[in-house]
Design a protein around this motif. Structure first.
Motif, PDB file in Angstrom:
ATOM      1  N   LEU A 195     -13.330 -22.506  -4.980  1.00  0.00           N
ATOM      2  CA  LEU A 195     -12.647 -22.575  -3.684  1.00  0.00           C
ATOM      3  C   LEU A 195     -13.209 -21.488  -2.784  1.00  0.00           C
ATOM      4  O   LEU A 195     -13.107 -20.296  -3.090  1.00  0.00           O
ATOM      5  CB  LEU A 195     -11.135 -22.398  -3.870  1.00  0.00           C
ATOM      6  N   HIS A 196     -13.783 -21.877  -1.661  1.00  0.00           N
ATOM      7  CA  HIS A 196     -14.563 -20.964  -0.828  1.00  0.00           C
ATOM      8  C   HIS A 196     -13.707 -20.126   0.117  1.00  0.00           C
ATOM      9  O   HIS A 196     -12.490 -20.294   0.231  1.00  0.00           O
ATOM     10  CB  HIS A 196     -15.621 -21.744  -0.046  1.00  0.00           C
TER      11      HIS A 196
ATOM     12  N   GLY B 177      -8.993 -17.620  -2.865  1.00  0.00           N
ATOM     13  CA  GLY B 177      -8.254 -16.915  -3.907  1.00  0.00           C
ATOM     14  C   GLY B 177      -6.754 -17.062  -3.739  1.00  0.00           C
ATOM     15  O   GLY B 177      -6.020 -17.265  -4.714  1.00  0.00           O
ATOM     16  N   LYS B 178      -6.289 -16.965  -2.503  1.00  0.00           N
ATOM     17  CA  LYS B 178      -4.846 -17.115  -2.251  1.00  0.00           C
ATOM     18  C   LYS B 178      -4.401 -18.541  -2.554  1.00  0.00           C
ATOM     19  O   LYS B 178      -3.317 -18.767  -3.111  1.00  0.00           O
ATOM     20  CB  LYS B 178      -4.527 -16.745  -0.804  1.00  0.00           C
ATOM     21  N   ILE B 179      -5.230 -19.506  -2.204  1.00  0.00           N
ATOM     22  CA  ILE B 179      -4.925 -20.900  -2.509  1.00  0.00           C
ATOM     23  C   ILE B 179      -4.880 -21.106  -4.023  1.00  0.00           C
ATOM     24  O   ILE B 179      -3.989 -21.788  -4.552  1.00  0.00           O
ATOM     25  CB  ILE B 179      -5.962 -21.826  -1.856  1.00  0.00           C
ATOM     26  N   ALA B 180      -5.821 -20.505  -4.735  1.00  0.00           N
ATOM     27  CA  ALA B 180      -5.848 -20.608  -6.200  1.00  0.00           C
ATOM     28  C   ALA B 180      -4.576 -20.032  -6.809  1.00  0.00           C
ATOM     29  O   ALA B 180      -4.008 -20.600  -7.754  1.00  0.00           O
ATOM     30  CB  ALA B 180      -7.081 -19.899  -6.754  1.00  0.00           C
ATOM     31  N   LEU B 181      -4.114 -18.895  -6.284  1.00  0.00           N
ATOM     32  CA  LEU B 181      -2.892 -18.289  -6.800  1.00  0.00           C
ATOM     33  C   LEU B 181      -1.683 -19.194  -6.576  1.00  0.00           C
ATOM     34  O   LEU B 181      -0.835 -19.349  -7.466  1.00  0.00           O
ATOM     35  CB  LEU B 181      -2.663 -16.936  -6.133  1.00  0.00           C
ATOM     36  N   ALA B 182      -1.602 -19.782  -5.389  1.00  0.00           N
ATOM     37  CA  ALA B 182      -0.478 -20.663  -5.088  1.00  0.00           C
ATOM     38  C   ALA B 182      -0.461 -21.867  -6.026  1.00  0.00           C
ATOM     39  O   ALA B 182       0.606 -22.286  -6.507  1.00  0.00           O
ATOM     40  CB  ALA B 182      -0.544 -21.121  -3.632  1.00  0.00           C
TER      41      ALA B 182
ATOM     42  N   LEU C 258     -12.272 -13.797  -6.553  1.00  0.00           N
ATOM     43  CA  LEU C 258     -13.320 -12.969  -5.961  1.00  0.00           C
ATOM     44  C   LEU C 258     -12.820 -12.452  -4.618  1.00  0.00           C
ATOM     45  O   LEU C 258     -12.519 -13.245  -3.714  1.00  0.00           O
ATOM     46  CB  LEU C 258     -14.603 -13.779  -5.748  1.00  0.00           C
ATOM     47  N   SER C 259     -12.683 -11.128  -4.505  1.00  0.00           N
ATOM     48  CA  SER C 259     -12.216 -10.521  -3.254  1.00  0.00           C
ATOM     49  C   SER C 259     -11.082 -11.348  -2.650  1.00  0.00           C
ATOM     50  O   SER C 259     -11.152 -11.755  -1.489  1.00  0.00           O
ATOM     51  CB  SER C 259     -13.369 -10.404  -2.242  1.00  0.00           C
ATOM     52  N   PRO C 260     -10.029 -11.608  -3.415  1.00  0.00           N
ATOM     53  CA  PRO C 260      -9.024 -12.568  -2.953  1.00  0.00           C
ATOM     54  C   PRO C 260      -8.179 -12.049  -1.802  1.00  0.00           C
ATOM     55  O   PRO C 260      -7.855 -10.862  -1.726  1.00  0.00           O
ATOM     56  CB  PRO C 260      -8.157 -12.773  -4.194  1.00  0.00           C
ATOM     57  N   SER C 261      -7.820 -12.960  -0.912  1.00  0.00           N
ATOM     58  CA  SER C 261      -6.768 -12.652   0.040  1.00  0.00           C
ATOM     59  C   SER C 261      -5.523 -12.378  -0.780  1.00  0.00           C
ATOM     60  O   SER C 261      -5.173 -13.170  -1.662  1.00  0.00           O
ATOM     61  CB  SER C 261      -6.547 -13.838   0.981  1.00  0.00           C
TER      62      SER C 261
ATOM     63  N   ALA D  25      -8.623 -12.916 -13.729  1.00  0.00           N
ATOM     64  CA  ALA D  25      -9.552 -11.806 -13.522  1.00  0.00           C
ATOM     65  C   ALA D  25      -9.787 -11.656 -12.027  1.00  0.00           C
ATOM     66  O   ALA D  25      -9.752 -12.641 -11.285  1.00  0.00           O
ATOM     67  CB  ALA D  25     -10.877 -12.050 -14.249  1.00  0.00           C
ATOM     68  N   ILE D  26     -10.006 -10.416 -11.595  1.00  0.00           N
ATOM     69  CA  ILE D  26     -10.340 -10.130 -10.205  1.00  0.00           C
ATOM     70  C   ILE D  26     -11.713  -9.481 -10.157  1.00  0.00           C
ATOM     71  O   ILE D  26     -11.994  -8.555 -10.926  1.00  0.00           O
ATOM     72  CB  ILE D  26      -9.307  -9.194  -9.544  1.00  0.00           C
TER      73      ILE D  26
END
Length: 248
Positions: free
Chosen positions: A12-13, A83-88, A103-106, A187-188
């Motif tokens: 996810l970009h 990254g934020k979308i992945a977390l949700a 990777l450098s997630p919001s 992982a971050i």
């Protein structure tokens, strides 16, 4: 580990990017790792998400994509906005999810952006000189001319709806209360030269909300665009992360 045992990597970009940002990482990982890298709604060549531009609407669209592709074992790899979308999505505990690499997630909280920076970014939409300036800010290592052109073009072909919605709403959403529901390894990865979100942001805002033993890996000399700045380092860290996932 046999190639058939690798889960699909669903990339996810970042905001104002496109799915092809992951080409370098996918190439470095090699053909044993099945991967998919869709354009997110309003970016690249994708239309607006059916439900709008909220974080949950994007998560809905990714969930629909997973269903359409019939993925049964996959890892979400989200960069910045992705990254934020992945977390949700991970907080929903979807079937088949094996892990989440950020990777450098919001952050799950509001992004650390001043109001002046927000207004400047809103006004920068569609302006080539501003896209060039952004390129200089979000990358640290030298990029080949073709890659630089790709990054700038992706910025300029973003839809205004998606551009504005993230700055005004998505980046400000707070989904922190949901992260306790994430039950897969995480992982971050962060660059120590990131001018958008320093590693300390991830350590303070995201890491404490993720499962115990979630690592925060720092890549030296890399900026915010890790898939472009450090594709081989990212690939190596993803390989290590995936190799430790329980097979199921």
């Amino acid at each position: 580990m046999a190639s058939s045992n690798f889960p699909t990597l669903l990339y996810l970009h970042y905001w104002a990017g496109a799915g092809h940002a992951w080409q370098g990482v996918a190439s470095a990982l090699g053909p044993n790792y099945p991967s998919l890298a869709p354009d997110l709604g309003g970016f690249g060549g994708a239309p607006a998400p059916a439900g709008g531009y909220s974080v949950d609407a994007y998560a809905d669209s990714v969930a629909a994509y997973i269903h359409d592709k019939q993925l049964t074992r996959y890892v979400l790899v989200g960069h910045s906005m992705g990254g934020k979308i992945a977390l949700a999505l991970a907080a929903r505990q979807p079937a088949g999810l094996m892990g989440v690499a950020l990777l450098s997630p919001s952050p799950p909280t509001a992004e650390p952006m001043t109001e002046q920076d927000r207004q400047d970014s809103l006004k920068a939409y569609g302006k080539p000189d501003q896209a060039e300036k952004t390129f200089q800010t979000i990358t640290t290592r030298p990029q080949p001319p073709a890659i630089k052109e790709q990054i700038i073009n992706d910025n300029l072909r973003s839809s205004k709806g998606a551009w504005d919605a993230w700055l005004l709403h998505g980046s400000r959403e707070n989904i922190a209360a949901r992260l306790c529901d994430i039950q897969v390894p995480c992982a971050i990865l962060a660059g120590d030269q990131d001018q958008i979100m320093s590693p300390s942001v991830h350590g303070l805002e995201t890491l404490p909300l993720l499962p115990d033993d979630t690592p925060l890996e720092i890549i030296g000399g890399a900026g915010h665009l890790l898939p472009y700045d450090a594709p081989e380092e990212v690939a190596a860290l993803l390989h290590d992360f995936i190799s430790r996932l329980p097979l199921r």
